[in-house]
Structure formats: structure tokens, C-alpha cells
Scaffold this motif. Structure first.
Motif, PDB file in Angstrom:
ATOM      1  N   ALA A  19     -57.274  39.580  54.046  1.00  0.00           N
ATOM      2  CA  ALA A  19     -58.213  38.767  54.828  1.00  0.00           C
ATOM      3  C   ALA A  19     -59.669  39.108  54.511  1.00  0.00           C
ATOM      4  O   ALA A  19     -60.574  38.493  55.062  1.00  0.00           O
ATOM      5  CB  ALA A  19     -57.944  38.957  56.317  1.00  0.00           C
ATOM      6  N   GLY A  20     -59.887  40.109  53.643  1.00  0.00           N
ATOM      7  CA  GLY A  20     -61.243  40.437  53.226  1.00  0.00           C
ATOM      8  C   GLY A  20     -61.869  41.634  53.921  1.00  0.00           C
ATOM      9  O   GLY A  20     -63.028  41.948  53.681  1.00  0.00           O
ATOM     10  N   THR A  21     -61.131  42.324  54.770  1.00  0.00           N
ATOM     11  CA  THR A  21     -61.642  43.520  55.436  1.00  0.00           C
ATOM     12  C   THR A  21     -61.903  44.601  54.399  1.00  0.00           C
ATOM     13  O   THR A  21     -61.150  44.727  53.429  1.00  0.00           O
ATOM     14  CB  THR A  21     -60.617  44.026  56.482  1.00  0.00           C
ATOM     15  OG1 THR A  21     -60.313  42.967  57.371  1.00  0.00           O
ATOM     16  CG2 THR A  21     -61.127  45.211  57.250  1.00  0.00           C
ATOM     17  N   SER A  22     -62.941  45.385  54.597  1.00  0.00           N
ATOM     18  CA  SER A  22     -63.225  46.471  53.649  1.00  0.00           C
ATOM     19  C   SER A  22     -62.121  47.525  53.732  1.00  0.00           C
ATOM     20  O   SER A  22     -61.428  47.641  54.751  1.00  0.00           O
ATOM     21  CB  SER A  22     -64.580  47.111  53.959  1.00  0.00           C
ATOM     22  OG  SER A  22     -64.498  47.921  55.110  1.00  0.00           O
ATOM     23  N   TYR A  71     -55.996  45.935  45.329  1.00  0.00           N
ATOM     24  CA  TYR A  71     -55.206  44.997  46.133  1.00  0.00           C
ATOM     25  C   TYR A  71     -56.121  43.997  46.826  1.00  0.00           C
ATOM     26  O   TYR A  71     -55.866  42.794  46.836  1.00  0.00           O
ATOM     27  CB  TYR A  71     -54.368  45.762  47.156  1.00  0.00           C
ATOM     28  CG  TYR A  71     -53.453  44.875  47.967  1.00  0.00           C
ATOM     29  CD1 TYR A  71     -52.208  44.514  47.480  1.00  0.00           C
ATOM     30  CD2 TYR A  71     -53.842  44.386  49.213  1.00  0.00           C
ATOM     31  CE1 TYR A  71     -51.365  43.688  48.213  1.00  0.00           C
ATOM     32  CE2 TYR A  71     -53.010  43.568  49.953  1.00  0.00           C
ATOM     33  CZ  TYR A  71     -51.771  43.217  49.443  1.00  0.00           C
ATOM     34  OH  TYR A  71     -50.942  42.388  50.170  1.00  0.00           O
ATOM     35  N   ARG A  72     -57.202  44.472  47.399  1.00  0.00           N
ATOM     36  CA  ARG A  72     -58.143  43.606  48.103  1.00  0.00           C
ATOM     37  C   ARG A  72     -58.796  42.615  47.147  1.00  0.00           C
ATOM     38  O   ARG A  72     -58.980  41.443  47.479  1.00  0.00           O
ATOM     39  CB  ARG A  72     -59.223  44.450  48.774  1.00  0.00           C
ATOM     40  CG  ARG A  72     -60.236  43.636  49.558  1.00  0.00           C
ATOM     41  CD  ARG A  72     -61.255  44.575  50.219  1.00  0.00           C
ATOM     42  NE  ARG A  72     -62.190  43.837  51.025  1.00  0.00           N
ATOM     43  CZ  ARG A  72     -63.361  43.395  50.585  1.00  0.00           C
ATOM     44  NH1 ARG A  72     -63.731  43.610  49.342  1.00  0.00           N
ATOM     45  NH2 ARG A  72     -64.155  42.726  51.398  1.00  0.00           N
ATOM     46  N   ALA A  73     -59.141  43.062  45.938  1.00  0.00           N
ATOM     47  CA  ALA A  73     -59.847  42.219  44.972  1.00  0.00           C
ATOM     48  C   ALA A  73     -58.935  41.184  44.305  1.00  0.00           C
ATOM     49  O   ALA A  73     -59.412  40.171  43.797  1.00  0.00           O
ATOM     50  CB  ALA A  73     -60.488  43.104  43.895  1.00  0.00           C
ATOM     51  N   ARG A  74     -57.641  41.426  44.326  1.00  0.00           N
ATOM     52  CA  ARG A  74     -56.691  40.549  43.655  1.00  0.00           C
ATOM     53  C   ARG A  74     -56.599  39.199  44.359  1.00  0.00           C
ATOM     54  O   ARG A  74     -56.833  39.071  45.545  1.00  0.00           O
ATOM     55  CB  ARG A  74     -55.319  41.228  43.617  1.00  0.00           C
ATOM     56  CG  ARG A  74     -54.312  40.508  42.780  1.00  0.00           C
ATOM     57  CD  ARG A  74     -53.104  41.361  42.451  1.00  0.00           C
ATOM     58  NE  ARG A  74     -52.552  42.134  43.527  1.00  0.00           N
ATOM     59  CZ  ARG A  74     -51.726  41.645  44.455  1.00  0.00           C
ATOM     60  NH1 ARG A  74     -51.416  40.378  44.473  1.00  0.00           N
ATOM     61  NH2 ARG A  74     -51.221  42.441  45.373  1.00  0.00           N
ATOM     62  N   VAL A  94     -43.590  39.180  43.656  1.00  0.00           N
ATOM     63  CA  VAL A  94     -44.125  37.973  44.288  1.00  0.00           C
ATOM     64  C   VAL A  94     -44.982  37.200  43.309  1.00  0.00           C
ATOM     65  O   VAL A  94     -44.876  35.973  43.197  1.00  0.00           O
ATOM     66  CB  VAL A  94     -44.934  38.331  45.557  1.00  0.00           C
ATOM     67  CG1 VAL A  94     -45.709  37.136  46.083  1.00  0.00           C
ATOM     68  CG2 VAL A  94     -44.004  38.862  46.624  1.00  0.00           C
ATOM     69  N   GLN A  95     -45.828  37.909  42.546  1.00  0.00           N
ATOM     70  CA  GLN A  95     -46.680  37.229  41.571  1.00  0.00           C
ATOM     71  C   GLN A  95     -45.841  36.552  40.494  1.00  0.00           C
ATOM     72  O   GLN A  95     -46.117  35.430  40.089  1.00  0.00           O
ATOM     73  CB  GLN A  95     -47.638  38.225  40.930  1.00  0.00           C
ATOM     74  CG  GLN A  95     -48.742  38.655  41.857  1.00  0.00           C
ATOM     75  CD  GLN A  95     -49.628  39.705  41.237  1.00  0.00           C
ATOM     76  OE1 GLN A  95     -49.255  40.363  40.260  1.00  0.00           O
ATOM     77  NE2 GLN A  95     -50.807  39.897  41.816  1.00  0.00           N
TER      78      GLN A  95
END
Length: 157
Positions: A73-76, A107-110, A151-152
Motif C-alpha cells: 500500500a506504499g507504507t515506508s 518488496y515495496r518497490a516491486r 504469483v508473478q
């Protein structure tokens, strides 16, 4: 199954539900065991026998699962770490990498658009953490792709 075994399973379910609900609180095995009227060692043995992992590993897996949703969701990374009850960013990052197969920043940047298009019930399955690090499997052998890689690959077809 004896009435005593059923009572023990009921208490273990209650403990698991507490972990699922209160994962962000400062929980530890002695605290959880006390809530279900067992000694920490007895509780850990019974929990592992019933659910296949220790109560601490179950708690950390739930925390990582929730952190992954926050990161999508974009949380740091730091905020996600603190929001799920982890007290050390270094330990959180190590455990996240062990369970998810990549570090939290990666993971966040993907790209997560394939997950966004899925119904929520599939998202829970597809993003459920699967241990990929030490202690993940029965022994040395070919490495298994992480759940995220599966999943990808499925989304690419």
C-alpha cells in the motif's frame, strides 16, 4: 479424542486467535501461555504439535504478512515495521527477507498490480508468507521459488 485433548485444542485456538488479533502488541510466548493457563514450555510443545510451528514463528509470520500488505500500500519500511509490533528494524528486515524471499525495500518497490487485480481471497493465499530461509525445509536440495515468484509467474501466463 478425549475431553482433555479437546480442551487443550480449544485453548490453543484461543491463543492462535489472540496472536492473529493482537499481533501488533508486545506479545511473547510467556504472555500468550499465561492467557491460556499453560507453562511456556508446555504451551510451545502443544502449539507446535497442533500447528506445525512454534508460537513465536507463527507470530512473526503473521507480522510479516501484515507488513507485506502495508508495504504494497506504499507504507515506508520503518513505519510498517513499527505498525506490526516489531521493535528492531534490523531484525524485522532479516525476518522479512527470510520469510518473503526478498528484503522489505525491494518488496515495496516491486510492481504489485497483478495482486491488486485479484479478489481478496486469492490475495490472502498468494501473499501468505512461506519460509524460504534457514529452517524452511527438510534439508539441502534445489531451492524452491518464493511464493512471490510463483504469483508473478502465474500472473505472467
Amino acid at each position: 479424542m478425549t475431553p482433555e485433548e479437546l480442551a487443550t485444542l480449544t485453548l490453543l485456538r484461543r491463543a492462535r486467535d489472540m496472536i492473529d488479533r493482537d499481533y501488533a502488541l508486545p506479545l511473547d510466548v510467556p504472555t500468550i501461555a499465561a492467557k491460556v493457563f499453560m507453562s511456556p514450555a508446555h504451551f510451545s510443545r502443544k502449539f507446535r504439535a497442533a500447528y506445525g510451528e512454534t508460537p513465536y514463528n507463527y507470530l512473526m509470520t503473521r507480522r510479516i504478512e501484515r507488513a507485506a500488505a502495508l508495504l504494497r500500500a506504499g507504507t515506508s519500511v520503518t513505519d510498517a515495521c513499527m505498525m506490526v509490533g516489531a521493535t528492531s528494524l534490523g531484525s524485522f528486515s532479516s525476518r522479512f527477507t527470510e520469510i518473503m524471499g526478498e528484503n522489505p525495500s525491494s518488496y515495496r518497490a516491486r510492481e504489485h498490480s497483478a495482486i491488486e487485480a485479484m479478489p481478496p481471497c486469492f490475495v490472502r493465499f498468494a501473499t501468505r508468507p512461506a519460509r524460504t530461509g534457514p529452517g524452511a525445509g527438510p534439508g539441502p536440495g534445489p531451492s524452491k521459488p518464493s511464493r512471490n515468484e510463483e504469483v508473478q509467474a502465474h500472473a505472467a501466463h
